[in-house]
Design a protein around this motif. Structure first.
Motif, PDB file in Angstrom:
ATOM      1  N   PHE A 152      49.067  70.943  32.588  1.00 15.79           N
ATOM      2  CA  PHE A 152      49.592  70.074  31.521  1.00 15.79           C
ATOM      3  C   PHE A 152      49.673  70.925  30.252  1.00 15.79           C
ATOM      4  O   PHE A 152      48.634  71.325  29.714  1.00 15.79           O
ATOM      5  CB  PHE A 152      48.675  68.865  31.305  1.00 15.79           C
TER       6      PHE A 152
ATOM      7  N   SER B 289      46.151  66.394  23.876  1.00 14.57           N
ATOM      8  CA  SER B 289      45.210  65.287  23.697  1.00 14.57           C
ATOM      9  C   SER B 289      45.684  64.023  24.415  1.00 14.57           C
ATOM     10  O   SER B 289      44.950  63.071  24.549  1.00 14.57           O
ATOM     11  CB  SER B 289      45.021  64.983  22.214  1.00 14.57           C
ATOM     12  N   ARG B 290      46.920  64.035  24.870  1.00 11.13           N
ATOM     13  CA  ARG B 290      47.479  62.907  25.605  1.00 11.13           C
ATOM     14  C   ARG B 290      46.812  62.747  26.977  1.00 11.13           C
ATOM     15  O   ARG B 290      46.804  61.672  27.560  1.00 11.13           O
ATOM     16  CB  ARG B 290      48.999  63.143  25.756  1.00 11.13           C
ATOM     17  N   ILE B 291      46.264  63.844  27.505  1.00  8.83           N
ATOM     18  CA  ILE B 291      45.726  63.838  28.868  1.00  8.83           C
ATOM     19  C   ILE B 291      44.413  63.052  28.915  1.00  8.83           C
ATOM     20  O   ILE B 291      43.502  63.306  28.133  1.00  8.83           O
ATOM     21  CB  ILE B 291      45.461  65.287  29.345  1.00  8.83           C
ATOM     22  N   ASP B 292      44.319  62.104  29.819  1.00 10.75           N
ATOM     23  CA  ASP B 292      43.077  61.344  29.949  1.00 10.75           C
ATOM     24  C   ASP B 292      42.542  61.444  31.382  1.00 10.75           C
ATOM     25  O   ASP B 292      43.172  62.042  32.259  1.00 10.75           O
ATOM     26  CB  ASP B 292      43.289  59.887  29.539  1.00 10.75           C
TER      27      ASP B 292
ATOM     28  N   ASN C  62      42.382  59.304  33.643  1.00 10.75           N
ATOM     29  CA  ASN C  62      43.284  58.681  34.592  1.00 10.75           C
ATOM     30  C   ASN C  62      44.257  59.676  35.194  1.00 10.75           C
ATOM     31  O   ASN C  62      44.421  59.759  36.401  1.00 10.75           O
ATOM     32  CB  ASN C  62      44.139  57.639  33.853  1.00 10.75           C
ATOM     33  N   LEU C  63      44.892  60.428  34.289  1.00  9.00           N
ATOM     34  CA  LEU C  63      45.880  61.418  34.738  1.00  9.00           C
ATOM     35  C   LEU C  63      45.200  62.501  35.558  1.00  9.00           C
ATOM     36  O   LEU C  63      45.723  62.942  36.582  1.00  9.00           O
ATOM     37  CB  LEU C  63      46.555  62.056  33.525  1.00  9.00           C
TER      38      LEU C  63
ATOM     39  N   THR D 261      44.185  61.033  38.978  1.00 12.47           N
ATOM     40  CA  THR D 261      45.383  60.814  39.798  1.00 12.47           C
ATOM     41  C   THR D 261      45.896  62.146  40.339  1.00 12.47           C
ATOM     42  O   THR D 261      46.336  62.243  41.486  1.00 12.47           O
ATOM     43  CB  THR D 261      46.491  60.161  38.951  1.00 12.47           C
ATOM     44  N   THR D 262      45.844  63.150  39.482  1.00 12.43           N
ATOM     45  CA  THR D 262      46.319  64.464  39.899  1.00 12.43           C
ATOM     46  C   THR D 262      45.464  65.005  41.040  1.00 12.43           C
ATOM     47  O   THR D 262      45.980  65.512  42.039  1.00 12.43           O
ATOM     48  CB  THR D 262      46.303  65.425  38.689  1.00 12.43           C
TER      49      THR D 262
ATOM     50  N   CYS E  71      51.900  61.853  19.440  1.00 13.49           N
ATOM     51  CA  CYS E  71      51.107  62.891  20.118  1.00 13.49           C
ATOM     52  C   CYS E  71      50.421  62.344  21.357  1.00 13.49           C
ATOM     53  O   CYS E  71      50.177  63.064  22.311  1.00 13.49           O
ATOM     54  CB  CYS E  71      50.077  63.516  19.175  1.00 13.49           C
ATOM     55  N   GLY E  72      50.071  61.044  21.339  1.00 12.93           N
ATOM     56  CA  GLY E  72      49.448  60.446  22.519  1.00 12.93           C
ATOM     57  C   GLY E  72      47.937  60.561  22.564  1.00 12.93           C
ATOM     58  O   GLY E  72      47.312  60.209  23.560  1.00 12.93           O
ATOM     59  N   ASN E  73      47.340  61.048  21.499  1.00  7.11           N
ATOM     60  CA  ASN E  73      45.888  61.160  21.437  1.00  7.11           C
ATOM     61  C   ASN E  73      45.235  59.796  21.686  1.00  7.11           C
ATOM     62  O   ASN E  73      44.250  59.673  22.413  1.00  7.11           O
ATOM     63  CB  ASN E  73      45.497  61.700  20.058  1.00  7.11           C
TER      64      ASN E  73
ATOM     65  N   VAL F 105      46.461  57.316  23.333  1.00  4.56           N
ATOM     66  CA  VAL F 105      46.687  56.889  24.711  1.00  4.56           C
ATOM     67  C   VAL F 105      45.600  57.473  25.605  1.00  4.56           C
ATOM     68  O   VAL F 105      45.017  56.789  26.453  1.00  4.56           O
ATOM     69  CB  VAL F 105      48.076  57.358  25.199  1.00  4.56           C
ATOM     70  N   GLY F 106      45.307  58.754  25.357  1.00  5.04           N
ATOM     71  CA  GLY F 106      44.285  59.423  26.149  1.00  5.04           C
ATOM     72  C   GLY F 106      42.905  58.842  25.925  1.00  5.04           C
ATOM     73  O   GLY F 106      42.044  58.932  26.792  1.00  5.04           O
TER      74      GLY F 106
ATOM     75  N   TYR G  48      53.063  60.587  36.188  1.00  9.92           N
ATOM     76  CA  TYR G  48      52.616  60.535  37.592  1.00  9.92           C
ATOM     77  C   TYR G  48      53.718  61.012  38.528  1.00  9.92           C
ATOM     78  O   TYR G  48      53.454  61.671  39.523  1.00  9.92           O
ATOM     79  CB  TYR G  48      52.266  59.095  38.005  1.00  9.92           C
TER      80      TYR G  48
ATOM     81  N   VAL H 175      53.746  64.667  38.554  1.00  7.28           N
ATOM     82  CA  VAL H 175      52.562  65.174  39.256  1.00  7.28           C
ATOM     83  C   VAL H 175      52.734  64.996  40.768  1.00  7.28           C
ATOM     84  O   VAL H 175      52.496  65.916  41.550  1.00  7.28           O
ATOM     85  CB  VAL H 175      51.298  64.429  38.767  1.00  7.28           C
TER      86      VAL H 175
ATOM     87  N   LEU I  15      52.948  68.016  43.735  1.00  6.43           N
ATOM     88  CA  LEU I  15      51.920  68.220  44.756  1.00  6.43           C
ATOM     89  C   LEU I  15      52.399  67.822  46.147  1.00  6.43           C
ATOM     90  O   LEU I  15      51.626  67.761  47.088  1.00  6.43           O
ATOM     91  CB  LEU I  15      50.672  67.411  44.382  1.00  6.43           C
TER      92      LEU I  15
END
Lengths: 68, 560, 426
Positions: free
Chosen positions: A13, A46-49, A51-52, A55-56, B529-531, B533-534, B552, B555, B559
């Motif tokens: 990411f 910082s968007r990555i949580d 959950n992601l 799931t990955t 930025c989505g901070n 959200v995370g 998703y 991703v 994979l």
């Protein structure tokens, strides 16, 4: 059973503003980078949580790179 | 309407086609089973970003009535905007398109052509999956108010007011005290390479006479809410407690500095009866009584200048003290010929081209310069250790010290009102220390002068003009503001009101609706930025155009 | 078009780019003129910049992209201002757009053309540390990502041979030997001079041995050696390409006496070196030999304190002007007076000179044709507390008016835009 070379599956990411740009520059310099890395662009790392990330892993990733 | 997805693979001359097998990509993508219920149009093109390539895309989107578009080409950093602009000419919403980077991060980095082709196919599948989950987004337009509120009537505030005020823009200048001019108004002279003291007086007059500038004396900011173009402001008169409501599009914080009280330091002991003065007190004395004297009214016959007072404790160099202490030495040398002056410093900071020659002119006047490792003061007795490690004691008639410049208490108050950050030193924090120095994390709120860090009069003026420049480019009278579209949004039903997002938002874009008990995103401030959200524990936040579902898909394909 | 809608910006460094983007945002048309084939100025030469050590390329590349994509901004690389007439509000300007011999619209920047070129020349953008061809880009990541042909060295263009190798390699037909220099005439309401800086030729500082001893480097050479897009891709090696330095001395204020002023940034930027060098060369010992330390921002001193605490030994010299470097077998011997004015010696492998900043090459000619004054050091003279030059309608920003950091350069360019928009409103 036939033995095959282990090919890890890594999801990266990358932040649009820094590491994604760096990956572009590496490409422009024709650097060799392993095909194992699968890049997903985000606007900020910082968007990555969790959950992601989970799931990955559930989808079969061997490793995750969050860089920003 | 059924989905009709256009997938266009750019050959980029030999840059992509030379390193991946374009024919295999087209063949495999055209026959993907999982998309068999969709209509796929898959075509290669020599060079999509060329004039011909763009026309080709435009025709394809229109003629095929595409609902989704995937461009497999170079990095989005190169040509995302190019293809978005193509979409804008057609019926296709630009957020129903995605670019897949098969050049920089695929063709160019994997030498094996077969592997590179596999990778490109994998990335394109991710792109198709992603685009199917994208949603059309629409730009909004907001009215904006061009007027500006300036907090602080010092050199920075005055300069900014004069840059901004005009026929189509009012300026509201508020000053905590009853006089304009700030600390500079106490000065007897400016440094030779700075603006002249007469300039300050002219500026004050000009501001007072400008019909587009409204001055509020003895007034402070009471409340502010809103965003660039639309701030609702309440001012409060200090003495009467009267309040005034205003609307403005932007705010400049130019509330100045104060000096550290040297007596807070362990090694500086003196009282108001001692002949110890700060550089600022010398300026005041000279302005009010026309000459520099000891407290007894007598002329000093010897003086010591002490630099860098509190520099270590403050954690920064105040950058102006080396010069202004020399200026006070200049006053003394002129007034008391033959006066003995010793200058005790740790470093000399002379950051402007003119500074060194100014310093050298004092060397010629017979001043003694001494570099010290340590210095302590008790009344007018000074104990210092020079660089060779020798301890010395002197007791000059007069001691002039340069305590560190520091942020005033109003920085904290304004930070609380506006939610802009303070730097660890207590000064205001810039949006970016290097490339965005007068902006803050909140669009529409700017900083100038010594409240954003130690600076001299000239620099404060430049910063004020810079803040003025920023506002003149961002708030154009009559023009609407178009906020970012790819921002966060709250799914109200999921929000538990934990307020985590309020803490993590770096831009102050989220506020709490007490009545409904939920967080609300101000889309005019959010940068996407989505901070938040995370960090949302209940999954109530969503990043437009970077939703979990969209990521998703990428991703999942990565994979496969 | 009405000249009041057009502004000329000379120099595409951080100051020129910031001013151009702001003016465009305000609806003005901008001509951004740059003498080099790439935009970005000096900031892109540094890998990571002080005080917060963020990556300079990451900082500047988005700005460069915005400039190149902006419809209001006409970027003229390898170009030059020839003549200026008129006055504030309506300057008539002649510009030469030199031939690039590569069609910007057709070129994709794939980089196939320069490996085949038979002619080499030193790359001064890379401080002469490497060579480039007669057709070249200055470094990886140059923007616009389009090469340029040096007509004085190209075999075909200087008429010595019928070489056609680059043109044969380029399948986009982007090489165009028939391109000619163009003379443009445009009218502008205002002009911003943002031509940046040069550095003092370190060979002039006799006692420091630059140019004589291979172990002596300028800070600007070190910047390129440290940069990941530099000639060694960020690997620190001596000039022989093999030896790795074990002891490094950083000499502050190099050339300060010669130029007569403090260069403002050379205390702050070497504070970074110890961080990078100790990371890249494990076990390396770093010494900073200094006279005065000057940190003109709230955030700069902290970086230096961190450096001194852990990574470098700071040695005070009572008289830096007496510092001398000589060579002793494969080492450098540095002699200097210490804090008590006692003679001291230090043996090192590498010496880095924090060399003085000077007015940029060509500023003298430019100021003459613009009819603006220079100060006694040769920088553009600005009014006090302002970015106005001595001629109405012409403004100055960045190091063209004296040494300064990125922040201060950006501040000045924003102030210049403020002045221009103010002026055009009235």
């Amino acid at each position: 059973m036939e033995e095959r070379e282990f090919q890890p599956r890594i999801v990266g990411f990358l932040c649009n503003w820094c590491t994604y740009a760096a990956a572009d520059m590496a490409g422009a310099s024709k650097k060799e980078i392993s095909a194992s890395l699968n890049v997903v662009r985000v606007m900020c790392s910082s968007r990555i949580d969790h959950n992601l990330l989970l799931t990955t892993y559930f989808n079969g990733a061997d490793g995750i790179l969050v860089a920003g | 309407m059924s989905d009709k997805i256009g997938i266009y693979v750019c050959e980029c001359g030999p840059n992509i086609s030379g390193r991946v097998d374009i024919d295999r990509i087209i063949a495999e993508i055209s026959n993907l089973e999982e998309f068999s219920d969709k209509e796929l149009i898959v075509k290669p093109h020599k060079l999509l970003c060329s004039v011909g390539g763009k026309a080709f895309l435009e025709e394809e989107i229109k003629n095929n009535e595409l609902t989704h578009l995937v461009c497999a080409a170079c990095s989005p950093r190169d040509h995302d905007t190019t293809f978005i602009n193509v979409c804008k000419k057609t019926q296709l919403n630009p957020y129903m398109y995605t670019i897949v980077n098969i050049r920089e991060q695929c063709a160019w980095i994997i030498p094996d052509k077969e592997k590179a082709t596999d990778k490109a196919i994998q990335y394109i599948r991710g792109g198709i999956d992603r685009v199917l989950y994208q949603e059309p987004l629409f730009e909004k337009q907001l009215e904006s108010n061009p007027d500006v509120l300036i907090i602080g009537g010092g050199m920075a505030g005055l300069t900014a007011a004069l840059v901004l005020a005009g026929k189509s823009r009012n300026v509201y200048l508020i000053e905590k005290t009853s006089i304009l001019g700030g600390k500079a108004a106490l000065f007897s002279e400016f440094l030779p390479h700075q603006s002249d003291i007469a300039d300050l007086k002219n500026k004050i007059k000009e501001v007072e006479n400008n019909q587009y500038i409204r001055i509020f004396r003895n007034t402070e900011l009471e409340k502010i809410v809103g965003f660039l173009g639309n701030f609702e402001i309440v001012l409060k008169q200090n003495q009467t407690g009267d309040t005034t409501d205003l609307l403005a599009g932007a705010v400049i914080l130019a509330n100045g500095y104060e000096l550290m009280d040297a007596r807070e330091l362990d090694n500086f002991k003196y009282t108001d009866a001692d002949n110890v003065f700060t550089g600022l007190e010398i300026e005041e004395m000279l302005t009010s009584q026309g000459k520099i004297t000891l407290r007894s009214g007598e002329k000093p016959r010897s003086a010591a200048l002490i630099h860098c007072v509190g520099r270590k404790e403050a954690g920064y160099c105040s950058q102006v003290c080396c010069n202004y202490l020399l200026k006070t030495a200049g006053y003394l040398l002129k007034q008391v010929p033959g006066i003995e002056i010793i200058d005790l410093h740790q470093d000399l900071c002379q950051p402007h081209t003119e500074d060194q020659a100014y310093f050298e002119s004092f060397k010629e006047k017979g001043m003694q310069f001494c570099r010290v490792q340590e210095v302590a003061l008790d009344g007018n007795k000074i104990e210092y250790v020079n660089m060779a490690g020798e301890k010395k004691e002197i007791a000059p008639d007069m001691v002039i010290i340069a305590p560190a410049m520091k942020a005033t208490a109003s920085n904290e108050a304004l930070s609380a009102l506006t939610s802009i950050d303070l730097h660890e030193t207590g000064f205001f924090q810039e949006a970016h220390i290097k490339i965005n120095p007068v902006s803050t994390k909140t669009d529409g709120i700017f900083i100038a002068g010594a409240s954003r860090g130690p600076c001299d009069i000239s620099e404060a003026m430049i910063q004020a003009q810079a803040a003025g420049g920023k506002i003149l480019t961002q708030l154009i009278p009559g023009e609407k503001i178009i906020p970012e579209v790819k921002v966060s949004e709250i799914l109200e039903a999921y929000c538990t009101g934990c307020k985590t997002c309020l803490d993590v938002c770096a831009y102050g874009a989220i506020y709490f609706d007490n009545e409904r008990g939920i967080s609300v995103v101000n889309e005019a401030i959010c940068r996407g930025c989505g901070n938040c959200v995370g960090s949302c524990p209940s999954g109530a936040l969503r990043s437009r155009h970077f939703t979990n579902l969209q990521l998703y898909q990428q991703v999942k394909e990565a994979l496969r | 078009m009405n000249p009041s809608d057009k502004i000329l910006v000379i120099g595409s460094g951080i100051a020129g780019m910031e001013a151009s983007l702001m003016l465009s945002k305000a609806g003005k048309k901008v001509y951004l003129v740059e003498r080099l084939p790439l935009i970005g100025g000096n900031v892109i030469k540094t890998g990571e910049s002080f005080p917060n050590m963020d990556c300079s390329t990451c900082l500047v590349a988005p700005i460069q992209q915005l400039i190149l994509q902006d419809k209001n901004i006409t970027v003229l690389t390898v170009s030059k201002v020839e003549k200026v007439i008129g006055k504030a509000g309506n300057f008539g300007v002649s510009l030469t757009k030199k031939a690039r011999y590569v069609n910007i619209a057709a070129c994709l920047g794939c980089g196939m053309c320069y490996p085949v070129c038979p002619v080499s020349q030193p790359n001064f953008w890379e401080q002469g540390l490497v060579e480039k061809k007669a057709i070249y880009v200055e470094c990886a990541g140059s923007l616009p990502n389009v090469p340029v042909i040096d007509p004085s060295l190209c075999l075909r263009l200087n008429g010595s041979e019928e070489c056609n190798l680059c043109a044969e390699t380029c399948i986009f037909g982007a090489i165009d030997f028939s391109e000619k220099d163009e003379l443009l005439e445009e009218n502008f309401a205002a002009i911003i001079v943002a031509t940046g800086f040069s550095t003092l030729d370190a060979r002039i500082i006799k006692n420091l041995g630059y140019g004589k001893f291979a172990g002596v480097y300028t800070a600007y050479e070190i910047e390129r050696l440290l940069a990941s897009n530099g000639p060694t891709e960020g690997v620190i090696k001596m000039r022989d390409g093999e030896r790795i330095p074990e002891k490094i001395a950083i000499i502050h204020c190099a050339g300060r006496k010669e130029v007569g002023y403090c260069s403002n940034v050379c205390c702050s930027y070497p504070s970074r070196y110890a961080h990078f060098l100790t990371e890249k060369v494990p076990g390396v010992k770093i010494f900073d030999i200094y006279g005065d330390l000057c940190f003109p921002d709230k955030a700069y001193q902290k970086l230096n304190y961190e450096t001194r605490k852990e990574k470098a030994e700071y040695l005070f010299s009572a008289d830096l002007e007496k510092l001398e470097i000589s060579e002793e077998s494969d080492k450098l011997k540095i002699k200097y007076p210490d804090a008590g004015n006692q003679h001291k010696e230090l043996l090192v492998d590498m010496a880095i000179l924090a060399v003085a900043i000077t007015p940029p090459a060509g500023l003298e000619d430019l100021t003459e044709l613009l009819e603006i004054e220079r100060d006694k050091y040769g920088f553009v003279k600005a009014e006090t507390g302002s970015v106005n030059t001595t001629r109405d309608g012409i403004y100055v920003a960045g190091c063209a008016t004296g040494p300064r950091d990125i922040q201060s350069s950006v501040l000045q360019s924003e102030a210049a835009v403020g002045q221009i928009l103010r002026f055009l409103q009235d």
